[in-house]
Scaffold this motif. Sequence first.
Motif, PDB file in Angstrom:
ATOM      1  N   PHE A  37       3.489   2.717  -9.929  1.00 57.36           N
ATOM      2  CA  PHE A  37       4.639   1.984 -10.461  1.00 57.36           C
ATOM      3  C   PHE A  37       5.794   2.958 -10.694  1.00 57.36           C
ATOM      4  O   PHE A  37       5.590   4.052 -11.243  1.00 57.36           O
ATOM      5  N   PRO A  38       7.025   2.576 -10.307  1.00 53.18           N
ATOM      6  CA  PRO A  38       8.157   3.487 -10.514  1.00 53.18           C
ATOM      7  C   PRO A  38       8.365   3.887 -11.975  1.00 53.18           C
ATOM      8  O   PRO A  38       8.872   4.969 -12.254  1.00 53.18           O
ATOM      9  N   SER A  39       7.968   3.028 -12.910  1.00 51.48           N
ATOM     10  CA  SER A  39       8.182   3.367 -14.322  1.00 51.48           C
ATOM     11  C   SER A  39       7.146   4.359 -14.844  1.00 51.48           C
ATOM     12  O   SER A  39       7.249   4.817 -15.971  1.00 51.48           O
ATOM     13  N   CYS A  40       6.140   4.658 -14.028  1.00 48.69           N
ATOM     14  CA  CYS A  40       5.144   5.662 -14.425  1.00 48.69           C
ATOM     15  C   CYS A  40       5.444   6.942 -13.651  1.00 48.69           C
ATOM     16  O   CYS A  40       5.297   6.985 -12.438  1.00 48.69           O
ATOM     17  N   ILE A  41       5.883   7.947 -14.374  1.00 49.84           N
ATOM     18  CA  ILE A  41       6.439   9.119 -13.699  1.00 49.84           C
ATOM     19  C   ILE A  41       5.553  10.337 -13.929  1.00 49.84           C
ATOM     20  O   ILE A  41       5.383  10.780 -15.067  1.00 49.84           O
ATOM     21  N   GLN A  45       7.475   2.445 -19.781  1.00 48.99           N
ATOM     22  CA  GLN A  45       7.577   1.093 -20.338  1.00 48.99           C
ATOM     23  C   GLN A  45       6.686   0.915 -21.553  1.00 48.99           C
ATOM     24  O   GLN A  45       7.034   0.215 -22.491  1.00 48.99           O
ATOM     25  N   ARG A  46       5.525   1.528 -21.518  1.00 50.69           N
ATOM     26  CA  ARG A  46       4.641   1.425 -22.690  1.00 50.69           C
ATOM     27  C   ARG A  46       4.813   2.612 -23.628  1.00 50.69           C
ATOM     28  O   ARG A  46       4.102   2.740 -24.609  1.00 50.69           O
ATOM     29  N   ARG A  47       5.746   3.502 -23.261  1.00 53.10           N
ATOM     30  CA  ARG A  47       6.125   4.613 -24.128  1.00 53.10           C
ATOM     31  C   ARG A  47       4.945   5.507 -24.503  1.00 53.10           C
ATOM     32  O   ARG A  47       4.656   5.698 -25.681  1.00 53.10           O
ATOM     33  N   CYS A  48       4.246   5.984 -23.508  1.00 51.24           N
ATOM     34  CA  CYS A  48       3.155   6.905 -23.800  1.00 51.24           C
ATOM     35  C   CYS A  48       2.940   7.805 -22.576  1.00 51.24           C
ATOM     36  O   CYS A  48       3.574   7.607 -21.548  1.00 51.24           O
ATOM     37  N   PHE A  60       8.475  14.008 -28.897  1.00 56.64           N
ATOM     38  CA  PHE A  60       8.579  13.643 -27.485  1.00 56.64           C
ATOM     39  C   PHE A  60       9.108  12.217 -27.357  1.00 56.64           C
ATOM     40  O   PHE A  60       8.737  11.327 -28.121  1.00 56.64           O
ATOM     41  N   ALA A  61       9.989  12.010 -26.385  1.00 55.37           N
ATOM     42  CA  ALA A  61      10.542  10.674 -26.137  1.00 55.37           C
ATOM     43  C   ALA A  61      10.112  10.238 -24.749  1.00 55.37           C
ATOM     44  O   ALA A  61      10.446  10.889 -23.767  1.00 55.37           O
ATOM     45  N   THR A  62       9.366   9.140 -24.675  1.00 53.30           N
ATOM     46  CA  THR A  62       8.788   8.737 -23.393  1.00 53.30           C
ATOM     47  C   THR A  62       9.480   7.513 -22.820  1.00 53.30           C
ATOM     48  O   THR A  62       8.870   6.706 -22.149  1.00 53.30           O
ATOM     49  N   ASN A  63      10.778   7.361 -23.093  1.00 52.50           N
ATOM     50  CA  ASN A  63      11.459   6.193 -22.514  1.00 52.50           C
ATOM     51  C   ASN A  63      12.175   6.553 -21.216  1.00 52.50           C
ATOM     52  O   ASN A  63      12.357   7.719 -20.886  1.00 52.50           O
ATOM     53  N   ARG A  64      12.583   5.526 -20.495  1.00 53.32           N
ATOM     54  CA  ARG A  64      13.188   5.734 -19.187  1.00 53.32           C
ATOM     55  C   ARG A  64      14.491   6.531 -19.289  1.00 53.32           C
ATOM     56  O   ARG A  64      14.751   7.427 -18.484  1.00 53.32           O
ATOM     57  N   GLN A  65      15.298   6.213 -20.296  1.00 54.97           N
ATOM     58  CA  GLN A  65      16.590   6.886 -20.443  1.00 54.97           C
ATOM     59  C   GLN A  65      16.408   8.395 -20.618  1.00 54.97           C
ATOM     60  O   GLN A  65      17.109   9.184 -20.011  1.00 54.97           O
TER      61      GLN A  65
END
Lengths: 367, 342
Positions: free
Chosen positions: A10-14, A28-31, A226-231
């Motif tokens: 998934f693109p949101s999992c980097i 997306q799930r912030r982890c 740690f910040a695990t958001n997309r931004q």
Amino acid sequence: MTHKDKLYLFPSCIPVKGYARSIIVDTQRRCYKFIPNVLYRILQEHNGDIIEHIMQLYGKENCEIIEEYIEFLIENNFVFISKNDITFNYNSIKNFDTPNHINNAQLDVGSIIPFNTIDLLSEHNCTVLQIFVKETADIALLLNLLGYVHKSRIASVYLNAKYSCEIEQNLQALLDQSNKLQQVLLTDAPRTETLRLGPCESCIVYLINSDISSKMQCGTVHPNNFATNRQMMAETLCHSSCWHKKISIDANGFVRPCRFAEQVLGSIGDTPLTALAEQIVALSSTTKDQVEVCRHCEFRRICPDCRVFTRNPQSPTAHLARCAYNPYIARWQGQSGYVPVDQCGMFTPKGFVPDAERIEQYALKFC
Amino acid sequence: MDWLHHLGERVMVVYPQTLAVKIGTILNLVQRGERPAFWFRKWSSAYHEQKYLNEESIKLLNYLHCITKDNCYWLNSPSDLDSNNKLIQPLLAEEAGLNIAQQHIVSAKSELLKIINSDKKFITKSFGTAIYANGDDDTTLFAYTQMIDDALLAKMPETFYPSLVQQYIDKEFEIRTFYLDGECFSMAIFSQENDKTKVDFRHYDNAMPNRNEPICLPREVEERLRRFASAIGSNCGSFDLIQDKTGQIYFVEFNPLGQFGMVSHPCGYMLEKRIAQLLKSKNQCNTQYERIAKHDESLLPLCVMRLEQVSDGGYELCYHSDFYESDYAIVRSLHKPIDLLG
């Protein structure tokens, strides 16, 4: 699912690769979850491939491990398995932009409210204003200040002040003045406590029973930060998350990239904000991929940067002085087997050079 | 709006309650030969207490659109208010070459039973997007898409108001495509693993949220969406599509005044910025502005019509660009007309 299906990340999992191990950040799930570097490689090279092909490539002897990896990916919902061709868009997820030159401003407030500065920040779409009140806060001034900010385009306010009974009694009055008030940090309080105010508990109040000035805390590296958001992931790709679109204005109107930085960029009254912003852009172009040690660290995309407290203030790419993590052996200070980074290589004028042999010896010790 | 401000554009926002005051300014501007860009968002048809005034305001808007549409750029327009018919849309979609689900209009239980007697599953939904109704006990009823099952059939009277019954597509995932003046921005919603969201993803699950991921549609599908948009006469809106287990993409519906935040944020499409840039590029109102401004400070060259006021709470939040699906949770799940019985 069959082995004839295709495996899509998934693109949101980097995934982010470090020296000793990698992580997958689920924005997306912030982890995030740790993965071995070999799985990082599989995800990089075989995203969208048929599972059977990946297994063939890694040979029969590794079949079980690969299967285990895929199970892990499915369990954590990092991948989508499909027999269809799907074109995920891995580029748009990296976009980062905000409608302003300055997004965060730190403002020291003395005995006068800097109305002009607030107007200027508002006019330039500054979103977050962090207010530092120097002496024991005058409540009338704070109420007036919040009322003024409420009418501006600034969206959220963070207030930092020294604790006083008066300010604690007036917290609700401050919030009534503006619901843009999102956080209040009161230092030197008689007790340590976290309060939540407002109809949706939107305002967090931290009472901190300590004399540690925030200068000592800034720039420390800790998983809690740690910040695990997309931004964040998108911002750290091209900028230093510490200095990007941020300015600090002291009570005399002098502008710095951060309130702890020594360099003065100009004065808010004399230099246009766009000119100051240009300087900030230049300063914040150093990414963690360029910073020594950090560039080998799997946390580099989710860890907030600090360009003030570094090992070498003269170098824009110096390692954070307050980092207690060694990415070469994947150990935090205090964990068994931890050794400081400088024992895993050498700090040279051109940056840190890891010593593969020594690192391997440390790694073997754990096994 | 922040982007327009950042790009140095002057903006006029018109709400139903301010139309009366501002329409004169706008007409004045247009009659001077200025060519502002318009952005039509939402229009609450229930602002004025008198029904008469609501109808009048829409007529006034239509007039404004009519006299400016040849010379000024309109991103969405009042004519989009009428294009939301779920019975007509599939006809146009099929003409444009898109796949559609088999659908029926039913008003009796016996007819319905005949249809669903096959092995296929069916769902029911409203004809339009008037998704709110007031319940007897002052609650807001919300029209979710609902699966027709035995429980629903048991509650159903013999005859009822004609309702839309559509074949259920066994989906691999849902797709929301924001269409912006020829460009498509698509997001796949992976909700199948989750029973709560199986039929309509707006049944939001906070514990295990759906995955919202940016995808690129096949070129020919994008081309068909373009054809559809031009057939329905809209230049901006949100497509609901479904990809089934075989990889076929089905058209579900098109919402010309759809919100875009829920596609823009997770995917990083920066739609707010793109819309602002588009409006800026289409705005041809700069030349005389300085001169006019001296006479009347309230004369602004760009008129952005975002006509539903965003409130702090309640269902109106869904029009706000920062809207997240969880806000839907505040309204009860019920449907018109078959499942209003529930």
